[in-house]
Each structure stands twice: as C-alpha cells, then as structure tokens.
Design an enzyme around this catalytic site. Structure first.
Site, PDB file in Angstrom:
ATOM      1  CE  LYS A 313      23.450  29.441  62.684  1.00  0.00           C
ATOM      2  NZ  LYS A 313      22.552  28.494  63.136  1.00  0.00           N
ATOM      3  CD  GLU A 320      16.850  27.438  56.800  1.00  0.00           C
ATOM      4  OE1 GLU A 320      16.887  26.566  57.969  1.00  0.00           O
ATOM      5  OE2 GLU A 320      17.530  29.085  57.722  1.00  0.00           O
TER       6      GLU A 320
END
Length: 490
Positions: A313, A320
């Site tokens: 990832k 965010e």
C-alpha cells in the site's frame, strides 16, 4: 486541586512548575483577586478550576501587552496618569514580554486569565503605577480588543498560506501544459478539459477564500478599547488615539456593541469553513485520482504513508486528512454560532468560550493549507494512464452537437442526432471519430467531411473558444493572469 493548578501554571514554551516549587506554593496560598474588594471569601477550588482561561488565552499575550501600551500612552496624554507612571508601565510591560518570550514567565491559574496574569505581574514588578493601568478600562473591552488584534493577525497568516497554495497549483499547471484529462459531472465522464484549466479552478476558489477573509478583516478592524464594561466612561479618554495606535480603522461607535459583538469571529470561522470545504474537495479529487481505478496521479513517497499490514500500500493520507479535518473546522463554526445564539446584551462570561474554537479553526486551516501545498509540489501526473483513459466516455459528443449547430441545426435536434450517434458507437464498440461518414449520414445528411475536425479529444478541446472555457488560448490567458497576480512561474 493543587496538582491540577500546577498543570495550569504553564510557561509560554510549555514547561510547567513542579509540585512543591515556590510557584506552586504561591498557588496554595491564594492571593486576593484584583477584583476582590467586596468579597469576604475566596472562590472554591472547583470554581477556580472551572472558570480559569489562562490555559488557552495566554496565546493573546502579545496583543494584550500591545493594547496595554497604547492604553497607557493615551492615559498619560490625557493627564490621567503621569508621564513617569507611563514610563514605568511601558518598561515593565517590555520586561514581562521578554520573560514570556524567553519562557521565564509563570502563568498562574489563580490569576484566571491572560489580562490578570500580566497586570498582577506588572504590579509585582513596578508597584503602584501598575494599579493605574486599568483606569477607564474593563476586561470586557480589553479581551474584545485582544481578540480582534489576534484574529487580524491570523487572517493575514491564512491569506499568506492561501497564496502559497495558489502558487503551488499554478506551478503544477505550468509543468503540465497541454495535458488533457476527462472532465466529470455527476462523477461521470462529460467533456475533455485541459489539466491546467482544472487546476486553475481550485486557484479561483482559493482566491475567493482570500477575498472573504480580507472582507472579514476590514469589518473586524474597529477598536473596542475604552468601551469599558459596557457603558463607556466619564473619564476624559481619547479612544481615537488608542484606535490609531493599534492600527484600527476607528473606535466602535456603540460601547454595548463593542464588548458584546462576536460577529467578526463568526464571520472569520465561516470564511475558514468555506476554505476548508474547498480544500476537502481538492483532497477528494486527488485521493480519487491516486487510486488504482484512476491512476492519474502518483504522489511521491515524501507525501505518502503505508499500511501496517499490507506491504504494497501507498496511501495519499495527507489529503485524506485534509478532507477529514474540514469537519472540525465546520464544527468550530457551529460551536461559536451556538454559543452566541441566545446571549443577551452586553458581555456574558459565556464569551470566554469563543477563543478555543477560533484558535482551533485557525490552527487547522493553516495546517490544511500547508500540507495541500506540500502535496501539490510532490505529485506527478501519469500521462500514459491519462491518455489511455481519454477515449472512454465519448467526451467529444457535445462538440459534435456544436458542429451540427454550426451547420444550422437547432441544438435540441443536434442533441438528439448525436445521442443516436453514441448509441451506434455502443453497438459497434467504437468511438465517435471511428464512425464512417456513411454511418453519420444515416442519421443526418448534414454531416460532411469536415466533421472529423470536431472529433477526438484534442480536436474537441481546440474548438472551445468562449471566455473562461478550456480552449488552449483561453487557458493560456487564465494562466498568464495568475502568473502575474501571484508573481510565480517566472
């Protein structure tokens, strides 16, 4: 109680006095409040803990000292204190400010707030002259003045940070000249647009954010000092002198309004909230574009984080969090609106609660702006992925309809014809530009060989010419405007 009080005696640099030190012992032997003349008993420990504000309003110390300097000079000019007293007060305030800046000043919870801490420390330092400083002044007008000064400085900092993000976005646009991306409505592919055009849309939003803040600044830039508790004073003060000394436009006209108004703070947090929403939308755009499904941008490692369990990832976490922190900025506004909703005139202690949401909103927005600019400077656009994505969605359909309008076909009719062209493409699994002239003429005899000059995303973009559109010349003009205004791209 003693342990809590000691925690509240925080120095400007965050250090604390230790239990058992001379500072903490001072607290245990409570001093008489500066307002305590008519009281025969001290407040209880619970009341003192609950009502103190020094734990957060010490952030106003520079503005409090600045206001006191202006007030002392005015009192001396008006003959309400002597020039010698003025000199002593100013010298003492200078010394206190240095002690705060050096982390040597002890903030005492039993002195309640920033104003009483500084005034009591000044009395400890210079004696009787300090007791004259509060002449023709109340904590009500004092805190309103401090708060306006603080908000004014905060607005200047946010506007500067907005400009930095605008510059980062313009620089990003310059680096990606000529890149065409899908434009979306309803999160569905709509029309092709230049990437520069899309990035400059955010620059426009930020410019309005800056304008709202500057408008707010002009409305808050009026001086409450001298309004006293609520009714003004019978002493011969000069409110225009203090207003000018502090850089305000003029004194507030109505003394009741001066101490009870928090419109400026509500307007400030409203402007911050709109800025936060714009940043949240930018965050959402880039979080989507960084996903495997889009793959339009690749954030550098320096602005990405990983997963504790999934080693593959690479997350755009900063944006965010920008998206997430917009919620607390809006929450700060709602807190302040709710706080002021039912307050009678004039000053009420409820207004002590106005500082923390404002402080939090400013800290959060400054952080959001800073990290958004950092992110903008550390991303790259995946040109190959974008080019592969462009043929999908028949982005040139509207331009094809415009072609028919140029030929004299009513727009509603041309819209219907092009809709049937798209249906034909779906059946053939091809793009509009792949349809033969015979295919097109089956739907309308108006189509000629020149239709292919309108098909394909590059041709479609080149046909936009209205002011503010995504056409190359229009966008070049927009970009040049921002380069000149922001002083970037040189």
């Amino acid at each position: 109680m003693a342990n809590l009080d000691v925690r509240l005696i925080t120095e400007a640099n965050g250090a604390t006095s230790l239990p058992g030190s001379s500072d903490s012992m001072e607290l245990e032997a409570k001093e008489i409040k500066l307002w305590g003349g008519r009281f025969q008993e001290s407040v209880t420990d619970a009341v003192e803990r609950f009502t103190e504000s020094i734990s957060f309003d010490k952030d106003l110390y520079k503005h409090d000292i600045r206001g006191s300097r202006a007030h002392a000079s005015m009192l001396a000019k008006q003959g309400l204190i002597s020039v010698g007293d003025e000199d002593s007060i100013l010298t003492g305030l200078d010394a206190i400010e240095r002690r705060i800046q050096n982390g040597e000043f002890v903030w005492r919870a039993d002195r309640e707030d920033v104003h009483m801490n500084i005034e009591a420390a000044l009395t400890d330092l210079i004696g009787e002259p300090a007791k004259k400083l509060h002449t023709a002044r109340s904590r009500n007008d004092q805190v309103a003045t401090d708060f306006r000064l603080w908000c004014r400085d905060a607005i200047d900092s946010i506007v500067e940070r907005i400009k930095d993000l605008q510059i980062a976005m313009v620089d990003l646009a310059i680096k990606n000249a000529g890149t065409i991306v899908p434009g979306y409505t309803h999160l569905q592919r709509a029309q092709p647009v230049l990437l520069q055009h899309l990035l400059l849309a955010f620059v426009e939003q930020l410019d309005r954010d800056s304008g709202r803040l500057l408008d707010c600044r002009s409305r808050l830039n009026f001086c409450p000092l001298g309004a006293c508790a609520l009714a003004g004073t019978g002493l011969p003060i000069d409110r225009f002198m203090t207003s000018n000394a502090l850089g305000f436009s003029s004194p507030l006209r109505n003394s009741i309004d001066a101490v009870s108004d928090r419109d400026f703070a509500m307007e400030f947090l409203s402007a911050n909230s709109i800025t936060a929403i714009h940043l949240s939308r930018l965050g959402e755009e880039w979080v989507l574009w960084a996903s495997e499904e889009f793959g339009f941008i690749a954030p550098n490692d320096s602005v990405s984080t990983g997963s504790s369990i999934m080693p593959q990832k690479k997350n755009p976490d900063p944006m965010e969090l920008v998206r997430g922190k917009s919620a607390r900025v809006v929450g700060d506004l709602v807190t302040l609106l709710t706080l002021c909703k039912g307050l009678p005139l004039a000053y009420n202690r409820d207004l002590q609660e106005d500082k923390e949401p404002v402080f939090d909103s400013v800290r959060t927005v400054l952080g959001m702006l800073e990290v958004s600019a950092e992110f903008a400077r550390n991303i790259s656009f995946n040109q190959d992925r974008i080019k592969k994505a462009l043929p999908l969605g028949h982005l040139d359909a509207t331009t094809l309809a415009d072609y028919l309008v140029h030929k004299g076909v009513p727009f509603r009719t041309s819209h219907d014809i092009v809709g049937k062209c798209v249906t034909m493409c779906l059946g053939k699994n091809c793009q509009l530009k792949d349809l033969s002239l015979n295919d097109l003429r089956m739907l309308s005899p108006i189509f000629g060989d020149d239709v292919y000059e309108f098909l394909g995303v590059e041709n479609a973009v080149s046909k936009f010419s209205s002011y503010g559109s995504t056409g190359s010349e229009c966008v070049a003009g927009q970009l040049q405007y921002w380069i000149q205004k922001l002083g970037t791209g040189q």
